[in-house]
Design a protein around this motif. Structure first.
Motif, PDB file in Angstrom:
ATOM      1  N   ALA A 138       0.853  -1.187   0.000  1.00 32.79           N
ATOM      2  CA  ALA A 138       0.000   0.000   0.000  1.00 32.79           C
ATOM      3  C   ALA A 138       0.889   1.236   0.000  1.00 32.79           C
ATOM      4  O   ALA A 138       2.038   1.186   0.447  1.00 32.79           O
ATOM      5  CB  ALA A 138      -0.924   0.001   1.215  1.00 32.79           C
ATOM      6  N   ARG A 139       0.340   2.354  -0.503  1.00 33.90           N
ATOM      7  CA  ARG A 139       1.106   3.599  -0.592  1.00 33.90           C
ATOM      8  C   ARG A 139       0.597   4.613   0.425  1.00 33.90           C
ATOM      9  O   ARG A 139      -0.614   4.782   0.582  1.00 33.90           O
ATOM     10  CB  ARG A 139       0.996   4.208  -1.990  1.00 33.90           C
ATOM     11  N   ASP A 140       1.528   5.303   1.078  1.00 39.08           N
ATOM     12  CA  ASP A 140       1.155   6.399   1.971  1.00 39.08           C
ATOM     13  C   ASP A 140       0.523   7.511   1.137  1.00 39.08           C
ATOM     14  O   ASP A 140       1.066   7.901   0.097  1.00 39.08           O
ATOM     15  CB  ASP A 140       2.395   6.924   2.700  1.00 39.08           C
ATOM     16  N   PRO A 141      -0.641   8.044   1.562  1.00 41.26           N
ATOM     17  CA  PRO A 141      -1.323   9.049   0.745  1.00 41.26           C
ATOM     18  C   PRO A 141      -0.576  10.376   0.638  1.00 41.26           C
ATOM     19  O   PRO A 141      -0.798  11.132  -0.308  1.00 41.26           O
ATOM     20  CB  PRO A 141      -2.662   9.240   1.457  1.00 41.26           C
ATOM     21  N   ASP A 142       0.307  10.676   1.583  1.00 43.33           N
ATOM     22  CA  ASP A 142       1.042  11.936   1.548  1.00 43.33           C
ATOM     23  C   ASP A 142       2.340  11.842   0.757  1.00 43.33           C
ATOM     24  O   ASP A 142       2.676  12.732  -0.017  1.00 43.33           O
ATOM     25  CB  ASP A 142       1.350  12.395   2.979  1.00 43.33           C
ATOM     26  N   ASN A 147       4.662   0.579   1.345  1.00 42.18           N
ATOM     27  CA  ASN A 147       4.972  -0.258   2.505  1.00 42.18           C
ATOM     28  C   ASN A 147       4.676  -1.694   2.119  1.00 42.18           C
ATOM     29  O   ASN A 147       3.678  -1.971   1.456  1.00 42.18           O
ATOM     30  CB  ASN A 147       4.141   0.146   3.713  1.00 42.18           C
ATOM     31  N   VAL A 148       5.553  -2.609   2.535  1.00 39.22           N
ATOM     32  CA  VAL A 148       5.384  -4.023   2.228  1.00 39.22           C
ATOM     33  C   VAL A 148       5.433  -4.796   3.543  1.00 39.22           C
ATOM     34  O   VAL A 148       6.387  -4.655   4.309  1.00 39.22           O
ATOM     35  CB  VAL A 148       6.480  -4.544   1.285  1.00 39.22           C
ATOM     36  N   ILE A 174      -1.247   3.426   7.198  1.00 38.88           N
ATOM     37  CA  ILE A 174      -1.567   3.851   5.831  1.00 38.88           C
ATOM     38  C   ILE A 174      -3.066   3.746   5.578  1.00 38.88           C
ATOM     39  O   ILE A 174      -3.685   4.668   5.018  1.00 38.88           O
ATOM     40  CB  ILE A 174      -0.780   2.996   4.816  1.00 38.88           C
ATOM     41  N   ILE A 175      -3.673   2.632   5.982  1.00 42.62           N
ATOM     42  CA  ILE A 175      -5.121   2.457   5.802  1.00 42.62           C
ATOM     43  C   ILE A 175      -5.875   3.579   6.510  1.00 42.62           C
ATOM     44  O   ILE A 175      -6.785   4.199   5.940  1.00 42.62           O
ATOM     45  CB  ILE A 175      -5.566   1.085   6.331  1.00 42.62           C
ATOM     46  N   GLY A 208       8.065   4.873   6.391  1.00 42.49           N
ATOM     47  CA  GLY A 208       8.501   5.734   5.295  1.00 42.49           C
ATOM     48  C   GLY A 208       9.653   5.178   4.499  1.00 42.49           C
ATOM     49  O   GLY A 208      10.016   5.743   3.460  1.00 42.49           O
ATOM     50  N   VAL A 209      10.254   4.073   4.957  1.00 35.73           N
ATOM     51  CA  VAL A 209      11.296   3.397   4.181  1.00 35.73           C
ATOM     52  C   VAL A 209      10.619   2.311   3.348  1.00 35.73           C
ATOM     53  O   VAL A 209       9.893   1.469   3.873  1.00 35.73           O
ATOM     54  CB  VAL A 209      12.372   2.770   5.090  1.00 35.73           C
ATOM     55  N   ASP A 210      10.845   2.357   2.043  1.00 37.63           N
ATOM     56  CA  ASP A 210      10.224   1.420   1.111  1.00 37.63           C
ATOM     57  C   ASP A 210      10.915   0.057   1.197  1.00 37.63           C
ATOM     58  O   ASP A 210      12.100  -0.073   0.912  1.00 37.63           O
ATOM     59  CB  ASP A 210      10.347   1.983  -0.307  1.00 37.63           C
TER      60      ASP A 210
END
Length: 467
Positions: A138-142, A147-148, A174-175, A208-210
């Motif tokens: 999922a991706r952080d909206p900001d 994030n995995v 994130i959700i 915040g770290v991918d």
């Protein structure tokens, strides 16, 4: 070592005799998990069930059920990983776009195809069949950063899956951020990614770290990515399957019980629901299951290097003289951390234990020993506790700390009392009295020739089977 995909890794395992193909039909209800448990208890081969009841897909289970396969996935010895995983997580390499049609999208199915997957039923009291090897993306909206992570998923209706991501976990953050905007959270579930990406999902890196960049660091090459068909999320292009979906605000359903990594059942708790919008997969796709439960399972082997890396970082942050850590198997590779250090001040062990107890690792017990103790030799650790510790002086108990773990003894959700043990000897000359007695010159003499001459064959016997 950069494996191109899961299939390449499996081919290498088969060449090594570390993958067992089972051609007969296997039942998704208990049988596949029982066979996986037996192989894992022996640190035996990974199992590929080629014909599953009620499903057109084969099922891989126990891929990381032996520590050697975790090491092989990253091209390292597992013992090295336990001591140097932090080094392997550095040097992030960002993912890169895949050019051309992606293997993971060779076949596109509707969301209702969830029912065709060979999702396994694991344990007697489980709420149902669970997806356990899916990597949720999922991706952080900001920031847009991915994030995995891995969270269990229970089928709900014909096109729904729970996402058991409790508050405090990065995915749940994130959700919640998407829902605070009044928007659905888009999420992809990756099944059968190449092995380094699976292991990188367990990295205990800051929010915040991918983790795809962590996977790049682990494999020494970028992870090739492709955009999903129905949602705005990028996923590994060579994965076996992708489940795409959305989590709408305000929808929670009970999830659990489930036999979890502490080796006990987790209770039923509310979880968000993902409505599946599409399933894409490779031709001849392999569904993957991960076994968890009483240690050690592949869940624990996958977690242990990353947990060790985090424990080492946190401990050295407060004391640079920390030598080594062991996030123990008996502590489910999360709840008990043993730390060795070169103590310079009497109170330093307390700083270390409190830092680790407060860290998001979930440690419930921290034992600190001197640098003459091998933290991976629990007999030596117990010896230090019994010769260098006094309970009224050296035990620290902290009630009601936040603890992001599944603990059936916890007094409240995500809460635990925690304990630290200072099993270090005094500094200075007094320490000599706490050291193991040493025989002067012992290294100069050997009993090998005498044992050989006596026909000694194994401990407890001389020559024949009769002592």
């Amino acid at each position: 070592m950069a494996w191109n995909d899961l299939r390449e890794f499996l081919s290498d395992l088969e060449r090594r005799g570390d993958l067992l193909r089972i051609e007969r039909e296997v039942d998704w209800e208990y049988e596949a998990v029982a066979l996986t448990r037996r192989s894992s208890d022996l640190e035996g081969p990974a199992l590929l069930f080629e014909h599953m009841r009620d499903s057109p897909f084969s099922c891989l289970s126990g891929l990381f059920g032996a520590s050697r396969r975790v090491g092989l996935a990253l091209g390292r010895d597992y013992a090295w990983l336990l001591r140097h995983a932090d080094e392997l997580e550095r040097g992030l390499i960002d993912p890169e776009p895949w050019s051309g049609p992606a293997p993971c999208q060779e076949v596109v199915l509707p969301g209702t195809a969830v029912g065709t997957l060979p999702i396994l039923r694991h344990y007697e009291l489980d709420a149902g069949r669970y997806i356990t090897a899916g990597l949720q993306v999922a991706r952080d909206p900001d920031t847009g950063v991915s994030n995995v992570s891995i969270h269990r998923q229970l089928p709900v209706g014909e096109d729904g899956l729970t996402v058991f991501a409790p508050p405090g976990r990065h995915l749940r953050t994130i959700i919640d951020r998407w829902h605070e905007r009044g928007q659905a959270a888009e999420i992809a579930v990756v099944i059968g990614a190449e092995p380094a990406t699976q292991i990188a999902s367990q990295a205990r890196v800051p929010y915040g770290v991918d983790e795809f960049a962590v996977a790049g660091a682990m494999r020494g090459a970028p992870v090739p990515m492709v955009r999903c068909r129905t949602i705005d999320v990028d996923v590994p292009a060579t994965a076996e399957m992708i489940i795409e979906g959305r989590i709408e605000p305000g929808v929670l359903v009970p999830d659990g019980p489930f036999g979890e990594y502490p080796g006990t059942y987790s209770a039923a708790k509310p979880a968000p629901v993902m409505t599946v919008t599409a399933i894409t997969h490779r031709r001849g796709a392999i569904y993957q299951n991960t076994l968890t439960g009483t240690p050690m399972t592949e869940n624990h082997w996958m977690m242990q290097p990353a947990a060790s890396a985090m424990a080492l970082r946190e401990a050295r942050r407060v004391c640079p003289e920390v030598v080594d850590v062991n996030v123990t198997a008996g502590g489910t590779t999360r709840h008990h951390v043993v730390v060795s250090m070169r103590k310079r001040h009497p109170s330093e062990p307390r700083n270390v234990m409190l830092a680790l107890l407060a860290a998001p690792l979930g440690a419930k017990l921290v034992t600190v020993v001197d640098d003459d103790i091998d933290v991976h030799d629990l007999e030596k650790v117990e010896w230090a506790v019994n010769t260098r510790m006094q309970a009224d002086r050296d035990v620290v108990i902290v009630p009601d700390l936040y603890s992001p773990t599944l603990d059936p003894s916890a007094p409240a959700g995500r809460t635990s009392a925690k304990m630290g043990i200072d099993a270090t000897a005094p500094t200075g000359e007094e320490r000599r009295m706490y050291e193991a007695p040493r025989i002067v010159g012992a290294e100069r003499w050997s009993l090998d020739a005498d044992l050989a001459a006596a026909g000694w064959t194994r401990p407890g016997y001389l020559g024949s089977e009769s002592a």
